[in-house]
Design a protein around this motif. Sequence first.
Motif, PDB file in Angstrom:
ATOM      1  N   TYR A  41       0.883  -1.172   0.000  1.00  0.00           N
ATOM      2  CA  TYR A  41       0.000   0.000   0.000  1.00  0.00           C
ATOM      3  C   TYR A  41       0.910   1.208   0.000  1.00  0.00           C
ATOM      4  N   CYS A  42       0.383   2.398   0.037  1.00  0.00           N
ATOM      5  CA  CYS A  42       1.197   3.593  -0.193  1.00  0.00           C
ATOM      6  C   CYS A  42       2.343   3.778   0.794  1.00  0.00           C
ATOM      7  N   ALA A  43       2.228   3.291   2.020  1.00  0.00           N
ATOM      8  CA  ALA A  43       3.266   3.538   3.028  1.00  0.00           C
ATOM      9  C   ALA A  43       3.906   2.264   3.559  1.00  0.00           C
ATOM     10  N   GLY A  44       3.736   1.150   2.870  1.00  0.00           N
ATOM     11  CA  GLY A  44       4.348  -0.084   3.346  1.00  0.00           C
ATOM     12  C   GLY A  44       3.630  -1.304   2.826  1.00  0.00           C
ATOM     13  N   TRP A  45       3.415  -2.237   3.734  1.00  0.00           N
ATOM     14  CA  TRP A  45       2.806  -3.521   3.394  1.00  0.00           C
ATOM     15  C   TRP A  45       1.699  -3.878   4.365  1.00  0.00           C
ATOM     16  N   ILE A  46       0.656  -4.500   3.863  1.00  0.00           N
ATOM     17  CA  ILE A  46      -0.393  -5.115   4.676  1.00  0.00           C
ATOM     18  C   ILE A  46      -0.099  -6.610   4.620  1.00  0.00           C
ATOM     19  N   ILE A  47       0.270  -7.182   5.754  1.00  0.00           N
ATOM     20  CA  ILE A  47       0.651  -8.589   5.808  1.00  0.00           C
ATOM     21  C   ILE A  47      -0.419  -9.350   6.595  1.00  0.00           C
ATOM     22  N   TRP A  48      -1.029 -10.332   5.938  1.00  0.00           N
ATOM     23  CA  TRP A  48      -2.052 -11.171   6.557  1.00  0.00           C
ATOM     24  C   TRP A  48      -1.407 -12.376   7.209  1.00  0.00           C
ATOM     25  N   TYR A  49      -1.964 -12.800   8.328  1.00  0.00           N
ATOM     26  CA  TYR A  49      -1.521 -14.018   9.005  1.00  0.00           C
ATOM     27  C   TYR A  49      -2.726 -14.663   9.667  1.00  0.00           C
ATOM     28  N   ASP A  50      -2.567 -15.898  10.070  1.00  0.00           N
ATOM     29  CA  ASP A  50      -3.629 -16.616  10.764  1.00  0.00           C
ATOM     30  C   ASP A  50      -2.987 -17.800  11.470  1.00  0.00           C
ATOM     31  N   SER A  51      -3.813 -18.582  12.135  1.00  0.00           N
ATOM     32  CA  SER A  51      -3.298 -19.802  12.763  1.00  0.00           C
ATOM     33  C   SER A  51      -3.657 -20.997  11.886  1.00  0.00           C
TER      34      SER A  51
END
Length: 107
Positions: A41-51
């Motif tokens: 995204y404009c200012a970095g990263w959106i990182i998804w995680y889960d179990s």
Amino acid sequence: MLTKEQAIEAARAHIEQVYAQRSPDEPPWTLVVLPDKSYAYCAGWIIWYDSEERLKSGRPWDGPFTKVLIVPSDGSTPYGPPTNASVEEFQKFRDTGVWPPHLRASS
């Protein structure tokens, strides 16, 4: 700007540190980063995680409440979105990199 791989590693290290503090009487989760759902995204990263437990069972209580980390492009500490952010506020943040004043962390 961090690469996606660098952002994923920063997120993984942050997740391990945060969830290492789970209560000893709670069963541990096996947390995994989901690179295919993660994006810039404009200012970095959106990182998804889960179990792995939630991914296998589908039960919402088999994993963390928040499943996304924001990894700033400047390499500063990853953090989760405010739980009181609406979908619209989170979308605006993704577009601009700026939280609305009522959602900013107080210093």
